[in-house]
Write a protein that holds these residues in place. Structure first.
Motif, PDB file in Angstrom:
ATOM      1  N   SER A  59       0.815  -1.218   0.000  1.00  0.00           N
ATOM      2  CA  SER A  59       0.000   0.000   0.000  1.00  0.00           C
ATOM      3  C   SER A  59       0.845   1.263   0.000  1.00  0.00           C
ATOM      4  O   SER A  59       0.559   2.218  -0.730  1.00  0.00           O
ATOM      5  CB  SER A  59      -0.927  -0.005   1.225  1.00  0.00           C
ATOM      6  OG  SER A  59      -1.813  -1.092   1.170  1.00  0.00           O
ATOM      7  N   ASN A 121      -6.691   0.484  -2.915  1.00  0.00           N
ATOM      8  CA  ASN A 121      -7.552  -0.660  -2.599  1.00  0.00           C
ATOM      9  C   ASN A 121      -8.019  -1.436  -3.829  1.00  0.00           C
ATOM     10  O   ASN A 121      -8.766  -2.404  -3.702  1.00  0.00           O
ATOM     11  CB  ASN A 121      -8.778  -0.178  -1.812  1.00  0.00           C
ATOM     12  CG  ASN A 121      -8.427   0.204  -0.387  1.00  0.00           C
ATOM     13  OD1 ASN A 121      -8.027  -0.631   0.404  1.00  0.00           O
ATOM     14  ND2 ASN A 121      -8.570   1.482  -0.061  1.00  0.00           N
ATOM     15  N   SER A 124      -6.014  -4.690  -3.538  1.00  0.00           N
ATOM     16  CA  SER A 124      -5.600  -5.085  -2.192  1.00  0.00           C
ATOM     17  C   SER A 124      -6.574  -6.095  -1.599  1.00  0.00           C
ATOM     18  O   SER A 124      -7.790  -5.995  -1.793  1.00  0.00           O
ATOM     19  CB  SER A 124      -5.524  -3.854  -1.281  1.00  0.00           C
ATOM     20  OG  SER A 124      -5.206  -4.216   0.043  1.00  0.00           O
ATOM     21  N   PHE A 127      -8.764  -3.858   3.042  1.00  0.00           N
ATOM     22  CA  PHE A 127      -9.084  -2.450   2.813  1.00  0.00           C
ATOM     23  C   PHE A 127      -8.151  -1.549   3.602  1.00  0.00           C
ATOM     24  O   PHE A 127      -7.837  -1.814   4.761  1.00  0.00           O
ATOM     25  CB  PHE A 127     -10.536  -2.167   3.212  1.00  0.00           C
ATOM     26  CG  PHE A 127     -10.973  -0.758   2.910  1.00  0.00           C
ATOM     27  CD1 PHE A 127     -11.393  -0.411   1.633  1.00  0.00           C
ATOM     28  CD2 PHE A 127     -10.935   0.221   3.888  1.00  0.00           C
ATOM     29  CE1 PHE A 127     -11.790   0.885   1.348  1.00  0.00           C
ATOM     30  CE2 PHE A 127     -11.331   1.522   3.614  1.00  0.00           C
ATOM     31  CZ  PHE A 127     -11.758   1.849   2.333  1.00  0.00           C
ATOM     32  N   ARG A 128      -7.686  -0.466   2.977  1.00  0.00           N
ATOM     33  CA  ARG A 128      -6.805   0.504   3.608  1.00  0.00           C
ATOM     34  C   ARG A 128      -7.469   1.874   3.637  1.00  0.00           C
ATOM     35  O   ARG A 128      -8.033   2.319   2.642  1.00  0.00           O
ATOM     36  CB  ARG A 128      -5.482   0.610   2.845  1.00  0.00           C
ATOM     37  CG  ARG A 128      -4.608  -0.638   2.895  1.00  0.00           C
ATOM     38  CD  ARG A 128      -3.930  -0.793   4.249  1.00  0.00           C
ATOM     39  NE  ARG A 128      -2.958  -1.891   4.236  1.00  0.00           N
ATOM     40  CZ  ARG A 128      -3.250  -3.140   4.536  1.00  0.00           C
ATOM     41  NH1 ARG A 128      -4.508  -3.470   4.820  1.00  0.00           N
ATOM     42  NH2 ARG A 128      -2.326  -4.076   4.538  1.00  0.00           N
TER      43      ARG A 128
END
Length: 205
Positions: A59, A121, A124, A127-128
């Motif tokens: 990320s 995201n 990914s 979730f960030r």
């Protein structure tokens, strides 16, 4: 994103050789087995195992590359620090000509933060939440919103009617709600649909 082709007596040994070369851990890479190898008989006809070790995009890396690219295209010379804390990624931007990244009332910065979160995201597995700050803008904006909340609460009590604020992103609306949450004389809630959702401040019943 880096990758390397590695060999070993076994697939696992080949993977470990690749990890050593890239200086990464097993959970930071994806492995593509190219050849499982062959032991042979007394060494005759043997063949080394071969794998491709591919570094996963993280990320922080994705966020950093995206923001640097956007800033360059907007004519802003910047440097940034990004750190990951659990599900959150915090980005602090400094440099020259930062106003173009902030925009009126932080609208450009809010859009940059939103788009960066979408990019981070996109592929990914987890979730960030992405938080982007330019200089001390977020701190100054918090103070501005806090003062606005108190001022509009006073207006609502004085006029005994609801006050509608301008549309804001969700994290800014949360600041308004939080600042006035302990004021027993005031009630707040949000109305409308994003990106035009806004806070309503009114006297408590």
């Amino acid at each position: 994103m880096r990758d390397i082709t590695a060999q070993g007596q076994t697939v696992e040994e080949a993977i470990q050789n690749g990890l050593k070369e890239l200086a990464l851990n097993r959970d930071q890479v994806e492995v593509e087995i190219m050849d499982e190898g062959k032991k042979g008989i007394f060494g005759i006809g043997s063949r080394l195992a071969m794998v491709k070790v591919i570094e996963k995009e993280n990320s922080v890396q994705i966020v950093t590359e995206y923001i640097l690219d956007v800033a360059k295209k907007m004519g802003a010379e910047i440097s940034l620090e990004a750190k990951e804390e659990g599900k959150d990624v915090y980005v602090q931007i400094s440099g020259e000509n930062l106003g173009v990244l902030i925009g009126k009332h932080g609208q450009t910065l809010n859009s940059l933060q939103y788009l960066t979160q979408l990019i981070a995201n996109k592929q990914s597995e987890q979730f960030r939440n992405i938080f982007v700050n330019v200089g001390d803008y977020r701190e100054r904006r918090y103070e501005t919103l806090s003062n606005l909340a108190e001022k509009m609460a006073g207006k609502a009590l004085k006029t005994k009617s609801a006050v509608h604020l301008e549309p804001m992103p969700s994290f800014e609306r949360k600041i308004i709600h939080a600042v006035l949450s302990e004021n027993e004389k005031i009630e707040t809630h949000s109305e409308g649909r994003d990106p035009y959702r806004y806070v309503v401040i009114k006297p408590a019943r």
